[in-house]
Design a protein around this motif. Structure first.
Motif, short mmCIF file in Angstrom:
data_model
loop_
_atom_site.label_atom_id
_atom_site.label_comp_id
_atom_site.label_asym_id
_atom_site.label_seq_id
_atom_site.Cartn_x
_atom_site.Cartn_y
_atom_site.Cartn_z
N THR A 165 0.83 -1.21 0.00
CA THR A 165 0.00 0.00 0.00
C THR A 165 0.86 1.25 0.00
N GLN A 166 1.94 1.26 0.78
CA GLN A 166 2.85 2.40 0.77
C GLN A 166 3.48 2.59 -0.60
N GLU A 167 3.82 1.50 -1.26
CA GLU A 167 4.40 1.61 -2.60
C GLU A 167 3.47 2.38 -3.54
N PHE A 168 2.18 2.06 -3.48
CA PHE A 168 1.23 2.72 -4.36
C PHE A 168 0.95 4.16 -3.94
N ARG A 169 0.88 4.42 -2.65
CA ARG A 169 0.42 5.74 -2.19
C ARG A 169 1.55 6.72 -1.91
N GLN A 170 2.76 6.24 -1.64
CA GLN A 170 3.86 7.14 -1.32
C GLN A 170 4.95 7.17 -2.38
N GLY A 171 4.94 6.21 -3.31
CA GLY A 171 5.89 6.24 -4.40
C GLY A 171 5.39 7.11 -5.53
N PHE A 172 6.23 7.29 -6.55
CA PHE A 172 5.77 8.02 -7.73
C PHE A 172 5.46 7.04 -8.84
N HIS A 173 4.71 7.52 -9.83
CA HIS A 173 4.19 6.64 -10.87
C HIS A 173 4.37 7.26 -12.25
N ARG A 174 4.13 6.45 -13.28
CA ARG A 174 4.15 7.00 -14.64
C ARG A 174 3.08 8.06 -14.76
N PRO A 175 3.45 9.25 -15.23
CA PRO A 175 2.42 10.29 -15.33
C PRO A 175 1.42 9.97 -16.42
N PRO A 176 0.17 10.36 -16.23
CA PRO A 176 -0.79 10.25 -17.33
C PRO A 176 -0.43 11.26 -18.41
N SER A 177 -0.89 11.02 -19.61
CA SER A 177 -0.61 11.95 -20.71
C SER A 177 -1.77 11.97 -21.67
N SER A 178 -1.93 13.11 -22.31
CA SER A 178 -3.01 13.35 -23.26
C SER A 178 -2.39 13.87 -24.54
N HIS A 179 -2.68 13.23 -25.67
CA HIS A 179 -2.00 13.49 -26.94
C HIS A 179 -3.00 13.87 -28.03
N ARG A 180 -2.69 14.87 -28.79
CA ARG A 180 -3.44 15.23 -29.99
C ARG A 180 -2.45 15.17 -31.17
N LEU A 181 -2.72 14.26 -32.10
CA LEU A 181 -1.84 14.07 -33.24
C LEU A 181 -2.60 14.36 -34.53
N ARG A 182 -1.99 15.16 -35.37
CA ARG A 182 -2.61 15.53 -36.65
C ARG A 182 -1.59 15.34 -37.77
N ALA A 183 -2.11 15.02 -38.96
CA ALA A 183 -1.21 14.81 -40.10
C ALA A 183 -1.94 15.15 -41.40
N ARG A 184 -1.14 15.53 -42.37
CA ARG A 184 -1.62 15.71 -43.75
C ARG A 184 -0.65 14.96 -44.67
#
Length: 693
Positions: free
Chosen positions: A394-413
């Motif tokens: 439980t300490q590992e999950f609540r006191q450690g750090f984690h991979r940050p969430p990310s939000s991506h917008r990708l566009r191409a032509r």
């Protein structure tokens, strides 16, 4: 023959970490490994060779690879070289074990030192000072490739794995195995929420705690504070007594602030950031993209918070010797940084503190900062007896750090099937400048001066286009985020490879041919062809299922390349089962083929988790998960057959530890797209999104 007694104080770009109660930050040091340093890694005495390992061994088998380098250069069998995990009293400072750098940056100095030792022995010289000869790789046995030889990674006889017998027989290897006379057990209690939120003790029942059999001490020390969370230390004679003491204390916590998944999603919403203007951090800005022209592709990808999920919870043991010197046994990626942090907090110089690294039971970037090590040291000094502190899951999950969430917008032509414009905007939280160690004011400065190179890792696409723009924004979150295997390369690779795959589908082209037409790096094209050629025909679908094959590829840190082919079966209810994962991998000169294959297989399984299971929920200001039941990792029955092709054309060694993470999850997502006709855009995959209607 011994190296000179010389301690080199290396320096370089590092992350500064803030210690509660200290006026100045502690900077991790990043010295380059030199041949002269390496003379201190290899020792010969009474006919026996010993390699003092300058890297943390955390399952990546760098101990085996570097022992093989030493053995090849010395001209002896690998079994003739004993391996010892070296501490801060044994070696000059070396930099943290991160970034898939061990073979790339440490194999050559080690080989040069061993060649110096071998040649001295050949001349009959066994005494006196020697400086290592900085021979080029072509002059070294461990790097030399016979003229005209056909590369055959793995042709060498497999060497015994370092620590394999100990692991199988349960011999002491890890911090949790350390046993000392009079050893006590400690724990630091904190509010059951993220340390990013201010919290303090409002009340407790000390009398009840003292009445618990096994109670030793209650420790109030401001240096136990982690970020903004007050820490309350307890010490007991047995691990079981810690639970009973914690329950009896019945600590009442005061907490300021909160946070949950919707709030985090709002903070990293890439479209909301883009609506406020130009994103502040630039990865690529090539050519002038017309923002008003219509896009052929407009895709959003969202990747959640995820845990390291190392099997070993972090632990440390601290003890004072008769002279008052503090010994600290740790499972860390940087023993010297632990010495610096603990030494500063306790007012101890380098001669008053010895750090002994143990084998690490999984780290993946998560065991880079100082947490449990300082807790053990402070509790040891408080009770003047040896103390072991081991975090709970439980300490590992609540006191450690984690991979940050990310939000991506990708566009191409594209025009005539060729990319013309590529735009990738994304928002995330900090990785190198992690909130777990950097206060908000300092983080704001780094945001302006440097952004966060960890977040940007892998965001530059390997595909050519006349105009390319990659930018990102950062947001501090109410939970800790930080380095996670490959840093930003995993999520960024997932987004990029999903988008390039969708470009191929929309342009009516084969996804492999489309990639090959745009790849600029020949080595990347080479592994893509190798992975595709090694894949057998896709089996036909049976009644009630849909089958698909996906590909993905990428480059890690401009030095190693990988391509992955994934086959999936999608049931009528949308459940995805991966039936095969194969990859081709090029990290340059391969020293330990079995070790490289193992790293590739591990990354394939990480990709499986990224696509199908990895996620942490946040509610009421804390990570809601408290066990693997609520934060699952891939189970053995979900892991398909894994196939690895190693490509070695003689280039210098790169890194193998994280490369395949850039392509593994995306290949699975692309296979689901091929099977269902629906593009996965949110991870982990929700079966409902792919159910047949």
């Amino acid at each position: 023959m011994k190296r000179r007694s010389l301690l080199l104080a290396g320096s370089g770009l590092g992350v500064s970490f803030w210690l509660g109660g200290c006026a100045l930050p502690v900077f991790p040091k990043r010295p380059a490994a030199s041949p002269h340093d390496a003379l201190g890694w290899i020792h010969h005495e009474n006919g026996r060779y010993t390699l003092r390992l300058p890297r943390a061994e955390m399952g990546q088998q760098i101990a085996t690879a570097l022992r093989q380098v030493a053995a090849d250069e010395l001209g002896v069998a690998a079994e003739a070289v004993a391996v010892r995990l070296a501490g801060t009293a044994d070696l000059a400072r070396v930099r943290a074990t991160v970034g898939s750098e061990s073979v790339r940056d440490f194999a050559l100095p080690l080989a040069q030192a061993c060649a110096t030792l071998r040649e001295a022995f050949a001349r009959g010289e066994t005494h006196g000072w020697r400086d290592a000869d900085p021979l080029p790789p072509t002059a070294l046995r461990s790097f030399r490739r016979p003229a005209g030889a056909t590369p055959a990674p793995g042709a060498r006889r497999p060497v015994p794995r370092v620590h394999d017998r100990e692991i199988v027989t349960g011999a002491p290897l890890y911090v949790a195995d350390v046993r000392l006379p009079g050893l006590l057990h400690g724990r630091v209690l904190r509010a059951p929420l993220s340390p990013e939120l201010p919290s303090r003790v409002l009340g407790l029942d000390e009398r009840a705690a003292r009445a618990v059999p096994g109670f030793v001490a209650l420790v109030r020390d401001q240096r136990l504070q982690q970020a903004q969370a007050e820490g309350l230390g307890i010490v007991a004679r047995t691990p079981g007594a810690l639970d009973r003491i914690e329950a009896a204390l019945a600590v009442q916590w005061g907490v300021d602030g909160t946070g949950d998944d919707p709030a985090i999603a709002r903070r990293i919403d890439v479209d909301a950031h883009a609506a406020q203007g130009r994103l502040p951090n630039t990865v690529l800005d090539e050519g002038r993209i017309d923002p008003a022209a219509p896009w052929d592709l407009d895709l959003r990808i969202d990747v959640p918070l995820a845990a390291h999920a190392a099997i070993e919870p972090r632990a440390a043991v601290a003890a004072l010797d008769a002279a008052g010197v503090l010994d600290l046994w740790v499972g860390t990626q940087d023993a010297w940084y632990q010495r610096d942090v603990v030494g500063k907090a306790l007012g101890r110089g380098e001669t008053q503190l010895r750090v002994h690294p143990c084998r690490v039971g999984g780290a993946f970037g998560g065991k880079t900062i100082c947490t449990v090590e300082l807790e053990a040291a402070l509790l040891c000094e408080a009770v003047r007896a040896p103390v072991k502190v081991q975090w709970t899951r439980t300490q590992e999950f609540r006191q450690g750090f984690h991979r940050p969430p990310s939000s991506h917008r990708l566009r191409a032509r594209w025009r005539d099937g060729r990319l013309q414009d590529w735009q990738h905007h994304f928002a995330s939280s900090h990785i190198l400048f992690t909130a777990a160690g950097v206060p908000a004011w300092l983080q704001r400065i780094t945001d302006v001066v440097a952004g966060d190179p960890g977040v940007a890792r892998g965001a530059a696409p390997p595909y050519r286009a006349p105009r390319r723009e990659v930018r990102f924004a950062l947001a501090r979150l109410p939970v800790f985020t930080g380095p996670w295997r490959g840093l930003g390369a995993g999520p960024n690779g997932l987004a990029i490879e999903s988008a390039i795959d969708e470009c191929a589908w929309l342009a009516g082209q084969d996804p492999v041919a489309f990639r090959l037409a745009h790849i600029g790096e020949p080595r990347l094209a080479r592994v893509l062809r190798a992975a595709v050629q090694a894949a057998p025909p896709l089996p036909p679908a049976t009644a009630g299922e849909r089958r698909g094959r996906g590909v993905a590829c990428g480059t890690y840190k401009q030095s190693s390349h990988a391509a992955v082919v994934a086959d999936v079966s999608v049931a009528a209810d949308g459940r995805v089962r991966v039936t095969r994962l194969g990859c081709a991998h090029d990290c340059g000169h391969v020293i330990d083929a079995d070790g490289v294959r193992a790293q590739c297989e591990g990354n394939l399984v990480w990709g499986l988790g990224m696509a199908l299971s990895d996620a942490l929920t946040v509610a009421d200001g804390r990570v809601a998960s408290d066990s693997f039941a609520s934060a699952p990792i891939p189970r053995l029955d979900a892991v398909p057959p894994l196939h690895v092709v190693l490509v070695d054309e003689g280039e210098p060694p790169g890194g193998a530890g994280e490369t395949v993470i850039v392509a593994a999850a995306a290949a699975i997502a692309n296979a689901v797209r091929a099977a269902t006709g629906r593009r996965p855009t949110r991870f982990p995959l929700d079966p409902a999104a792919f159910a047949q209607t």
